[in-house]
Enzyme design. Structure first.
Site, PDB file in Angstrom:
ATOM      1  N   THR A 128       0.845  -1.199   0.000  1.00  0.00           N
ATOM      2  CA  THR A 128       0.000   0.000   0.000  1.00  0.00           C
ATOM      3  C   THR A 128       0.880   1.250   0.000  1.00  0.00           C
ATOM      4  O   THR A 128       1.679   1.450   0.915  1.00  0.00           O
ATOM      5  CB  THR A 128      -0.906   0.024   1.246  1.00  0.00           C
ATOM      6  OG1 THR A 128      -1.672  -1.178   1.274  1.00  0.00           O
ATOM      7  CG2 THR A 128      -1.833   1.222   1.216  1.00  0.00           C
ATOM      8  N   LYS A 136      -7.265   1.804  -3.494  1.00  0.00           N
ATOM      9  CA  LYS A 136      -6.882   1.336  -2.146  1.00  0.00           C
ATOM     10  C   LYS A 136      -7.045   2.447  -1.106  1.00  0.00           C
ATOM     11  O   LYS A 136      -7.493   2.207   0.014  1.00  0.00           O
ATOM     12  CB  LYS A 136      -5.430   0.831  -2.204  1.00  0.00           C
ATOM     13  CG  LYS A 136      -4.857   0.350  -0.898  1.00  0.00           C
ATOM     14  CD  LYS A 136      -5.512  -0.904  -0.378  1.00  0.00           C
ATOM     15  CE  LYS A 136      -4.868  -1.335   0.935  1.00  0.00           C
ATOM     16  NZ  LYS A 136      -5.656  -2.332   1.637  1.00  0.00           N
ATOM     17  N   LYS A 189      -0.176   4.487   8.960  1.00  0.00           N
ATOM     18  CA  LYS A 189       0.640   4.800   7.765  1.00  0.00           C
ATOM     19  C   LYS A 189      -0.274   5.023   6.551  1.00  0.00           C
ATOM     20  O   LYS A 189      -0.134   6.014   5.831  1.00  0.00           O
ATOM     21  CB  LYS A 189       1.594   3.619   7.485  1.00  0.00           C
ATOM     22  CG  LYS A 189       2.270   3.656   6.129  1.00  0.00           C
ATOM     23  CD  LYS A 189       2.719   2.277   5.646  1.00  0.00           C
ATOM     24  CE  LYS A 189       1.597   1.361   5.263  1.00  0.00           C
ATOM     25  NZ  LYS A 189       1.599   0.671   4.014  1.00  0.00           N
TER      26      LYS A 189
HETATM   27  P1  NAP Z   1       4.741  -6.612   7.602  1.00  0.00           P
HETATM   28  O1  NAP Z   1       4.328  -7.905   8.195  1.00  0.00           O
HETATM   29  O2  NAP Z   1       5.153  -5.513   8.523  1.00  0.00           O
HETATM   30  O3  NAP Z   1       5.909  -6.896   6.543  1.00  0.00           O
HETATM   31  C1  NAP Z   1       6.634  -5.830   5.976  1.00  0.00           C
HETATM   32  C2  NAP Z   1       7.691  -6.360   5.021  1.00  0.00           C
HETATM   33  O4  NAP Z   1       8.457  -5.250   4.545  1.00  0.00           O
HETATM   34  C3  NAP Z   1       8.676  -7.332   5.684  1.00  0.00           C
HETATM   35  O5  NAP Z   1       9.044  -8.296   4.734  1.00  0.00           O
HETATM   36  C4  NAP Z   1       9.853  -6.405   6.006  1.00  0.00           C
HETATM   37  O6  NAP Z   1      11.092  -7.062   6.092  1.00  0.00           O
HETATM   38  C5  NAP Z   1       9.844  -5.526   4.779  1.00  0.00           C
HETATM   39  N1  NAP Z   1      10.585  -4.271   5.005  1.00  0.00           N
HETATM   40  C6  NAP Z   1      10.247  -3.252   5.830  1.00  0.00           C
HETATM   41  N2  NAP Z   1      11.163  -2.269   5.770  1.00  0.00           N
HETATM   42  C7  NAP Z   1      12.117  -2.695   4.886  1.00  0.00           C
HETATM   43  C8  NAP Z   1      13.310  -2.123   4.391  1.00  0.00           C
HETATM   44  N3  NAP Z   1      13.723  -0.901   4.783  1.00  0.00           N
HETATM   45  N4  NAP Z   1      14.040  -2.824   3.496  1.00  0.00           N
HETATM   46  C9  NAP Z   1      13.619  -4.040   3.066  1.00  0.00           C
HETATM   47  N5  NAP Z   1      12.486  -4.646   3.504  1.00  0.00           N
HETATM   48  C10 NAP Z   1      11.736  -3.976   4.396  1.00  0.00           C
HETATM   49  O7  NAP Z   1       3.581  -5.983   6.700  1.00  0.00           O
HETATM   50  P2  NAP Z   1       2.314  -6.676   6.023  1.00  0.00           P
HETATM   51  O8  NAP Z   1       1.176  -6.660   6.996  1.00  0.00           O
HETATM   52  O9  NAP Z   1       2.703  -7.943   5.371  1.00  0.00           O
HETATM   53  O10 NAP Z   1       1.940  -5.566   4.941  1.00  0.00           O
HETATM   54  C11 NAP Z   1       2.668  -5.417   3.734  1.00  0.00           C
HETATM   55  C12 NAP Z   1       1.978  -4.359   2.879  1.00  0.00           C
HETATM   56  O11 NAP Z   1       0.632  -4.768   2.616  1.00  0.00           O
HETATM   57  C13 NAP Z   1       1.856  -2.981   3.561  1.00  0.00           C
HETATM   58  O12 NAP Z   1       1.977  -1.980   2.595  1.00  0.00           O
HETATM   59  C14 NAP Z   1       0.450  -2.999   4.139  1.00  0.00           C
HETATM   60  O13 NAP Z   1      -0.075  -1.698   4.302  1.00  0.00           O
HETATM   61  C15 NAP Z   1      -0.282  -3.785   3.066  1.00  0.00           C
HETATM   62  N6  NAP Z   1      -1.475  -4.502   3.527  1.00  0.00           N
HETATM   63  C16 NAP Z   1      -1.456  -5.191   4.688  1.00  0.00           C
HETATM   64  C17 NAP Z   1      -2.617  -5.858   5.092  1.00  0.00           C
HETATM   65  C18 NAP Z   1      -2.663  -6.635   6.388  1.00  0.00           C
HETATM   66  O14 NAP Z   1      -3.793  -6.979   6.798  1.00  0.00           O
HETATM   67  N7  NAP Z   1      -1.572  -6.965   7.051  1.00  0.00           N
HETATM   68  C19 NAP Z   1      -3.764  -5.806   4.298  1.00  0.00           C
HETATM   69  C20 NAP Z   1      -3.728  -5.125   3.081  1.00  0.00           C
HETATM   70  C21 NAP Z   1      -2.582  -4.469   2.707  1.00  0.00           C
HETATM   71  P3  NAP Z   1      11.604  -7.632   7.526  1.00  0.00           P
HETATM   72  O15 NAP Z   1      10.962  -8.958   7.672  1.00  0.00           O
HETATM   73  O16 NAP Z   1      13.071  -7.669   7.369  1.00  0.00           O
HETATM   74  O17 NAP Z   1      11.162  -6.628   8.574  1.00  0.00           O
END
Ligand code: NAP
Length: 292
Positions: free
Chosen positions: A97, A172, A240
Protein backbone atom coordinates in the site's frame (compact mmCIF):
# COMPACT_ATOMS: atom_id res chain seq x y z
CA UNK A 1 2.70 -21.19 -16.12
CA UNK A 2 6.29 -21.05 -17.34
CA UNK A 3 6.73 -17.63 -15.77
CA UNK A 4 9.32 -17.32 -13.05
CA UNK A 5 7.98 -15.23 -10.20
CA UNK A 6 10.15 -13.31 -7.73
CA UNK A 7 8.53 -12.23 -4.46
CA UNK A 8 10.06 -9.64 -2.11
CA UNK A 9 8.63 -9.21 1.40
CA UNK A 10 7.85 -12.16 3.67
CA UNK A 11 5.72 -10.27 6.20
CA UNK A 12 2.21 -11.00 7.49
CA UNK A 13 0.78 -10.76 3.95
CA UNK A 14 3.74 -11.76 1.79
CA UNK A 15 4.25 -15.22 3.33
CA UNK A 16 0.74 -16.58 2.63
CA UNK A 17 0.54 -14.83 -0.77
CA UNK A 18 3.85 -16.34 -1.87
CA UNK A 19 2.79 -19.75 -0.53
CA UNK A 20 -0.35 -19.62 -2.69
CA UNK A 21 1.71 -18.78 -5.80
CA UNK A 22 4.00 -21.73 -5.12
CA UNK A 23 1.05 -24.10 -4.51
CA UNK A 24 -0.37 -23.11 -7.89
CA UNK A 25 2.70 -24.47 -9.67
CA UNK A 26 4.71 -21.35 -10.48
CA UNK A 27 8.47 -21.34 -10.07
CA UNK A 28 9.13 -18.98 -7.19
CA UNK A 29 12.16 -17.18 -5.76
CA UNK A 30 11.82 -15.06 -2.62
CA UNK A 31 13.85 -12.38 -0.86
CA UNK A 32 13.37 -10.89 2.59
CA UNK A 33 15.57 -8.47 4.51
CA UNK A 34 15.29 -10.68 7.63
CA UNK A 35 16.39 -14.09 6.34
CA UNK A 36 14.65 -16.24 9.01
CA UNK A 37 11.24 -15.27 7.62
CA UNK A 38 12.03 -17.17 4.40
CA UNK A 39 12.50 -20.54 6.19
CA UNK A 40 8.92 -21.79 5.82
CA UNK A 41 8.57 -20.94 2.12
CA UNK A 42 12.03 -22.39 1.39
CA UNK A 43 10.96 -25.66 3.07
CA UNK A 44 7.91 -25.63 0.77
CA UNK A 45 10.17 -25.45 -2.31
CA UNK A 46 10.85 -21.77 -3.08
CA UNK A 47 14.31 -20.67 -4.17
CA UNK A 48 16.02 -18.05 -2.01
CA UNK A 49 17.77 -14.93 -3.26
CA UNK A 50 20.41 -13.25 -1.14
CA UNK A 51 19.81 -9.83 -2.78
CA UNK A 52 16.93 -8.15 -4.68
CA UNK A 53 19.27 -7.99 -7.74
CA UNK A 54 19.78 -11.78 -7.72
CA UNK A 55 16.00 -12.26 -7.60
CA UNK A 56 15.39 -9.78 -10.43
CA UNK A 57 18.08 -11.37 -12.61
CA UNK A 58 16.25 -14.71 -12.33
CA UNK A 59 12.56 -13.68 -12.43
CA UNK A 60 10.21 -12.58 -15.24
CA UNK A 61 7.95 -10.73 -12.79
CA UNK A 62 8.94 -9.24 -9.44
CA UNK A 63 6.22 -8.80 -6.81
CA UNK A 64 6.76 -6.36 -3.92
CA UNK A 65 4.79 -6.76 -0.66
CA UNK A 66 6.63 -4.39 1.65
CA UNK A 67 5.75 -1.92 4.39
CA UNK A 68 5.69 1.14 2.15
CA UNK A 69 7.78 3.68 0.20
CA UNK A 70 10.89 3.52 2.39
CA UNK A 71 11.11 -0.28 2.09
CA UNK A 72 10.41 -0.17 -1.67
CA UNK A 73 13.11 2.46 -2.19
CA UNK A 74 15.52 0.25 -0.22
CA UNK A 75 14.98 -2.82 -2.47
CA UNK A 76 14.95 -0.69 -5.65
CA UNK A 77 17.87 1.64 -5.27
CA UNK A 78 20.37 -0.17 -2.97
CA UNK A 79 23.71 -1.27 -4.41
CA UNK A 80 22.36 -4.81 -4.87
CA UNK A 81 18.85 -3.53 -5.54
CA UNK A 82 16.46 -4.30 -8.40
CA UNK A 83 17.71 -1.45 -10.55
CA UNK A 84 21.23 -2.88 -10.53
CA UNK A 85 19.95 -6.10 -12.19
CA UNK A 86 19.16 -7.20 -15.74
CA UNK A 87 15.75 -5.63 -16.21
CA UNK A 88 14.76 -5.85 -19.89
CA UNK A 89 11.25 -7.23 -20.60
CA UNK A 90 10.42 -7.66 -16.94
CA UNK A 91 7.60 -6.34 -14.83
CA UNK A 92 7.53 -5.00 -11.29
CA UNK A 93 4.19 -5.56 -9.56
CA UNK A 94 3.84 -3.48 -6.41
CA UNK A 95 1.20 -4.96 -4.10
CA UNK A 96 2.23 -2.89 -1.05
CA UNK A 97 0.00 0.00 0.00
CA UNK A 98 1.43 3.34 -1.15
CA UNK A 99 -0.07 6.61 -2.35
CA UNK A 100 -1.12 7.04 -6.01
CA UNK A 101 1.55 9.77 -6.33
CA UNK A 102 4.28 7.37 -5.15
CA UNK A 103 3.02 4.69 -7.60
CA UNK A 104 3.08 7.09 -10.55
CA UNK A 105 6.58 8.24 -9.62
CA UNK A 106 7.82 4.65 -9.23
CA UNK A 107 6.53 3.85 -12.73
CA UNK A 108 8.53 6.82 -14.10
CA UNK A 109 11.68 5.75 -12.25
CA UNK A 110 11.46 2.22 -13.69
CA UNK A 111 10.94 3.30 -17.32
CA UNK A 112 14.62 4.15 -18.12
CA UNK A 113 15.58 0.59 -17.05
CA UNK A 114 12.96 -0.94 -19.37
CA UNK A 115 10.92 -2.26 -16.46
CA UNK A 116 7.14 -2.42 -16.88
CA UNK A 117 5.00 -1.55 -13.88
CA UNK A 118 1.67 -2.64 -12.41
CA UNK A 119 0.32 -1.29 -9.14
CA UNK A 120 -1.79 -3.97 -7.49
CA UNK A 121 -2.55 -3.26 -3.82
CA UNK A 122 -4.94 -5.62 -2.09
CA UNK A 123 -8.15 -5.37 -0.14
CA UNK A 124 -8.27 -8.01 2.62
CA UNK A 125 -5.97 -8.97 5.47
CA UNK A 126 -4.06 -11.99 6.79
CA UNK A 127 -6.92 -14.51 6.61
CA UNK A 128 -7.99 -13.67 3.02
CA UNK A 129 -4.28 -13.75 2.11
CA UNK A 130 -4.10 -17.29 3.52
CA UNK A 131 -7.36 -18.33 1.83
CA UNK A 132 -6.36 -16.79 -1.52
CA UNK A 133 -9.46 -14.60 -1.38
CA UNK A 134 -7.95 -11.11 -1.57
CA UNK A 135 -9.42 -8.48 -3.87
CA UNK A 136 -6.65 -7.17 -6.15
CA UNK A 137 -6.90 -3.54 -7.26
CA UNK A 138 -4.83 -3.09 -10.38
CA UNK A 139 -3.52 -0.11 -12.32
CA UNK A 140 -1.32 -0.14 -15.41
CA UNK A 141 -1.41 -1.32 -19.05
CA UNK A 142 -4.55 -3.45 -19.36
CA UNK A 143 -2.97 -6.08 -21.64
CA UNK A 144 -0.14 -6.58 -19.13
CA UNK A 145 -2.63 -6.99 -16.27
CA UNK A 146 -4.59 -9.54 -18.33
CA UNK A 147 -1.32 -11.40 -18.99
CA UNK A 148 -0.77 -11.71 -15.23
CA UNK A 149 -4.40 -12.33 -14.27
CA UNK A 150 -3.86 -16.04 -13.55
CA UNK A 151 -0.98 -15.13 -11.26
CA UNK A 152 -3.19 -12.63 -9.41
CA UNK A 153 -5.93 -15.24 -9.09
CA UNK A 154 -3.58 -17.55 -7.17
CA UNK A 155 -3.65 -14.88 -4.42
CA UNK A 156 -7.08 -13.37 -4.83
CA UNK A 157 -10.69 -14.13 -5.70
CA UNK A 158 -11.12 -11.05 -7.90
CA UNK A 159 -8.92 -8.78 -10.00
CA UNK A 160 -10.32 -5.30 -10.51
CA UNK A 161 -8.94 -3.08 -13.29
CA UNK A 162 -8.92 0.50 -11.97
CA UNK A 163 -7.15 2.37 -14.82
CA UNK A 164 -3.60 3.56 -15.48
CA UNK A 165 -0.71 3.02 -13.05
CA UNK A 166 -1.52 4.69 -9.74
CA UNK A 167 -5.28 4.09 -9.99
CA UNK A 168 -5.00 0.76 -8.11
CA UNK A 169 -3.47 2.77 -5.26
CA UNK A 170 -6.21 5.42 -5.64
CA UNK A 171 -8.81 2.65 -5.17
CA UNK A 172 -6.88 1.34 -2.15
CA UNK A 173 -6.87 4.83 -0.56
CA UNK A 174 -10.64 5.00 -1.05
CA UNK A 175 -11.25 1.57 0.49
CA UNK A 176 -8.89 2.09 3.44
CA UNK A 177 -10.47 5.44 4.31
CA UNK A 178 -13.81 3.67 4.61
CA UNK A 179 -12.26 0.73 6.51
CA UNK A 180 -10.53 3.02 9.03
CA UNK A 181 -13.63 5.08 9.67
CA UNK A 182 -15.98 2.06 9.92
CA UNK A 183 -13.83 0.21 12.46
CA UNK A 184 -13.22 3.39 14.48
CA UNK A 185 -16.98 4.05 14.40
CA UNK A 186 -17.79 0.55 15.65
CA UNK A 187 -15.22 0.91 18.45
CA UNK A 188 -16.58 4.36 19.39
CA UNK A 189 -20.11 2.94 19.67
CA UNK A 190 -18.91 -0.03 21.75
CA UNK A 191 -16.96 2.25 24.07
CA UNK A 192 -20.06 4.39 24.64
CA UNK A 193 -22.11 1.25 25.25
CA UNK A 194 -19.65 0.06 27.90
CA UNK A 195 -19.97 3.35 29.78
CA UNK A 196 -23.76 3.01 29.51
CA UNK A 197 -23.33 -0.38 31.25
CA UNK A 198 -24.50 -2.39 28.25
CA UNK A 199 -22.99 -5.84 27.79
CA UNK A 200 -20.50 -5.82 24.84
CA UNK A 201 -21.65 -9.23 23.52
CA UNK A 202 -25.27 -8.06 23.57
CA UNK A 203 -24.38 -4.80 21.76
CA UNK A 204 -22.45 -6.64 19.05
CA UNK A 205 -25.22 -9.22 18.66
CA UNK A 206 -27.74 -6.36 18.30
CA UNK A 207 -25.59 -4.58 15.67
CA UNK A 208 -24.99 -7.78 13.73
CA UNK A 209 -28.68 -8.76 13.77
CA UNK A 210 -29.72 -5.82 11.56
CA UNK A 211 -28.55 -4.03 8.42
CA UNK A 212 -25.33 -2.96 10.17
CA UNK A 213 -24.27 -6.61 10.36
CA UNK A 214 -21.75 -6.42 7.53
CA UNK A 215 -18.85 -8.79 6.81
CA UNK A 216 -16.30 -6.41 8.35
CA UNK A 217 -18.15 -6.02 11.66
CA UNK A 218 -18.71 -9.79 11.79
CA UNK A 219 -15.00 -10.37 11.16
CA UNK A 220 -13.95 -8.02 13.98
CA UNK A 221 -16.64 -9.08 16.50
CA UNK A 222 -14.67 -11.92 18.18
CA UNK A 223 -11.71 -9.60 18.88
CA UNK A 224 -14.02 -6.97 20.31
CA UNK A 225 -15.95 -9.46 22.46
CA UNK A 226 -12.73 -10.87 23.88
CA UNK A 227 -11.00 -7.46 24.05
CA UNK A 228 -7.91 -9.08 22.54
CA UNK A 229 -6.48 -7.94 19.22
CA UNK A 230 -4.24 -10.58 17.58
CA UNK A 231 -2.81 -8.97 14.47
CA UNK A 232 -4.53 -9.30 11.09
CA UNK A 233 -3.75 -5.78 9.85
CA UNK A 234 -1.39 -3.94 12.22
CA UNK A 235 -2.62 -0.66 13.69
CA UNK A 236 0.71 0.98 12.78
CA UNK A 237 0.06 0.15 9.09
CA UNK A 238 -3.44 1.66 9.28
CA UNK A 239 -1.91 4.89 10.62
CA UNK A 240 0.64 4.80 7.76
CA UNK A 241 -2.12 4.22 5.19
CA UNK A 242 -4.22 7.06 6.60
CA UNK A 243 -1.26 9.41 6.25
CA UNK A 244 -1.23 8.56 2.51
CA UNK A 245 -5.04 8.91 2.36
CA UNK A 246 -4.91 12.41 3.87
CA UNK A 247 -2.10 13.54 1.54
CA UNK A 248 -3.95 12.11 -1.45
CA UNK A 249 -7.25 13.69 -0.41
CA UNK A 250 -5.55 17.06 0.09
CA UNK A 251 -4.03 16.92 -3.42
CA UNK A 252 -7.43 15.98 -4.86
CA UNK A 253 -9.24 18.71 -2.90
CA UNK A 254 -11.49 16.22 -1.07
CA UNK A 255 -12.87 16.91 2.42
CA UNK A 256 -12.10 13.96 4.71
CA UNK A 257 -12.97 15.18 8.23
CA UNK A 258 -13.68 11.72 9.64
CA UNK A 259 -10.41 10.49 8.08
CA UNK A 260 -8.47 13.22 9.93
CA UNK A 261 -10.11 12.30 13.25
CA UNK A 262 -9.48 8.58 12.66
CA UNK A 263 -5.83 9.25 11.80
CA UNK A 264 -5.27 10.99 15.15
CA UNK A 265 -6.84 8.09 17.03
CA UNK A 266 -4.81 5.39 15.24
CA UNK A 267 -1.66 7.51 15.77
CA UNK A 268 -2.39 7.75 19.48
CA UNK A 269 -2.77 3.96 19.45
CA UNK A 270 0.87 3.69 18.40
CA UNK A 271 1.81 6.08 21.23
CA UNK A 272 -0.06 3.82 23.67
CA UNK A 273 2.07 0.86 22.54
CA UNK A 274 -0.64 -0.83 20.41
CA UNK A 275 0.99 -0.43 16.98
CA UNK A 276 1.64 -4.14 16.48
CA UNK A 277 -1.89 -5.19 17.50
CA UNK A 278 -4.74 -5.41 15.01
CA UNK A 279 -6.11 -1.99 14.07
CA UNK A 280 -9.37 -2.74 15.93
CA UNK A 281 -7.23 -1.98 19.01
CA UNK A 282 -8.19 1.65 18.27
CA UNK A 283 -10.84 0.69 20.86
CA UNK A 284 -8.07 0.91 23.50
CA UNK A 285 -7.33 4.50 22.42
CA UNK A 286 -10.99 5.43 22.89
CA UNK A 287 -11.00 3.78 26.33
CA UNK A 288 -7.86 5.71 27.29
CA UNK A 289 -9.59 8.99 26.32
CA UNK A 290 -12.77 8.13 28.30
CA UNK A 291 -13.76 8.05 31.99
CA UNK A 292 -13.41 4.32 32.59
P1 NAP B 1 4.74 -6.61 7.60
O1 NAP B 1 4.33 -7.91 8.20
O2 NAP B 1 5.15 -5.51 8.52
O3 NAP B 1 5.91 -6.90 6.54
C1 NAP B 1 6.63 -5.83 5.98
C2 NAP B 1 7.69 -6.36 5.02
O4 NAP B 1 8.46 -5.25 4.55
C3 NAP B 1 8.68 -7.33 5.68
O5 NAP B 1 9.04 -8.30 4.73
C4 NAP B 1 9.85 -6.41 6.01
O6 NAP B 1 11.09 -7.06 6.09
C5 NAP B 1 9.84 -5.53 4.78
N1 NAP B 1 10.58 -4.27 5.01
C6 NAP B 1 10.25 -3.25 5.83
N2 NAP B 1 11.16 -2.27 5.77
C7 NAP B 1 12.12 -2.70 4.89
C8 NAP B 1 13.31 -2.12 4.39
N3 NAP B 1 13.72 -0.90 4.78
N4 NAP B 1 14.04 -2.82 3.50
C9 NAP B 1 13.62 -4.04 3.07
N5 NAP B 1 12.49 -4.65 3.50
C10 NAP B 1 11.74 -3.98 4.40
O7 NAP B 1 3.58 -5.98 6.70
P2 NAP B 1 2.31 -6.68 6.02
O8 NAP B 1 1.18 -6.66 7.00
O9 NAP B 1 2.70 -7.94 5.37
O10 NAP B 1 1.94 -5.57 4.94
C11 NAP B 1 2.67 -5.42 3.73
C12 NAP B 1 1.98 -4.36 2.88
O11 NAP B 1 0.63 -4.77 2.62
C13 NAP B 1 1.86 -2.98 3.56
O12 NAP B 1 1.98 -1.98 2.60
C14 NAP B 1 0.45 -3.00 4.14
O13 NAP B 1 -0.07 -1.70 4.30
C15 NAP B 1 -0.28 -3.79 3.07
N6 NAP B 1 -1.47 -4.50 3.53
C16 NAP B 1 -1.46 -5.19 4.69
C17 NAP B 1 -2.62 -5.86 5.09
C18 NAP B 1 -2.66 -6.64 6.39
O14 NAP B 1 -3.79 -6.98 6.80
N7 NAP B 1 -1.57 -6.96 7.05
C19 NAP B 1 -3.76 -5.81 4.30
C20 NAP B 1 -3.73 -5.12 3.08
C21 NAP B 1 -2.58 -4.47 2.71
P3 NAP B 1 11.60 -7.63 7.53
O15 NAP B 1 10.96 -8.96 7.67
O16 NAP B 1 13.07 -7.67 7.37
O17 NAP B 1 11.16 -6.63 8.57
Amino acid sequence: MTQKIGFIGMGIMGQPMAANILKSGYELMVYNRTKEKTDTIADAGALLASTPAELCNWADAVILMLTGPEAIDAVMYAEQGILSAQTTDKVVINMSTVSPAYSRNLKKCLEPSGLNFIDAPVSGSKKPAMDGSLVILTGGPKELIIRYEQLFLTMGQKVIYCGEAGQGSAMKMTINLLLAVMVEGLCEALNLAQLLKLDTDLVLDSILAGHLGCGLFNFKSDMLKQNEFPVQFPLKHMAKDLRFVLQTADEAGAAVPAGHAAFQLYRQGIGLGNGDLDFAAVKKTLEALSDH
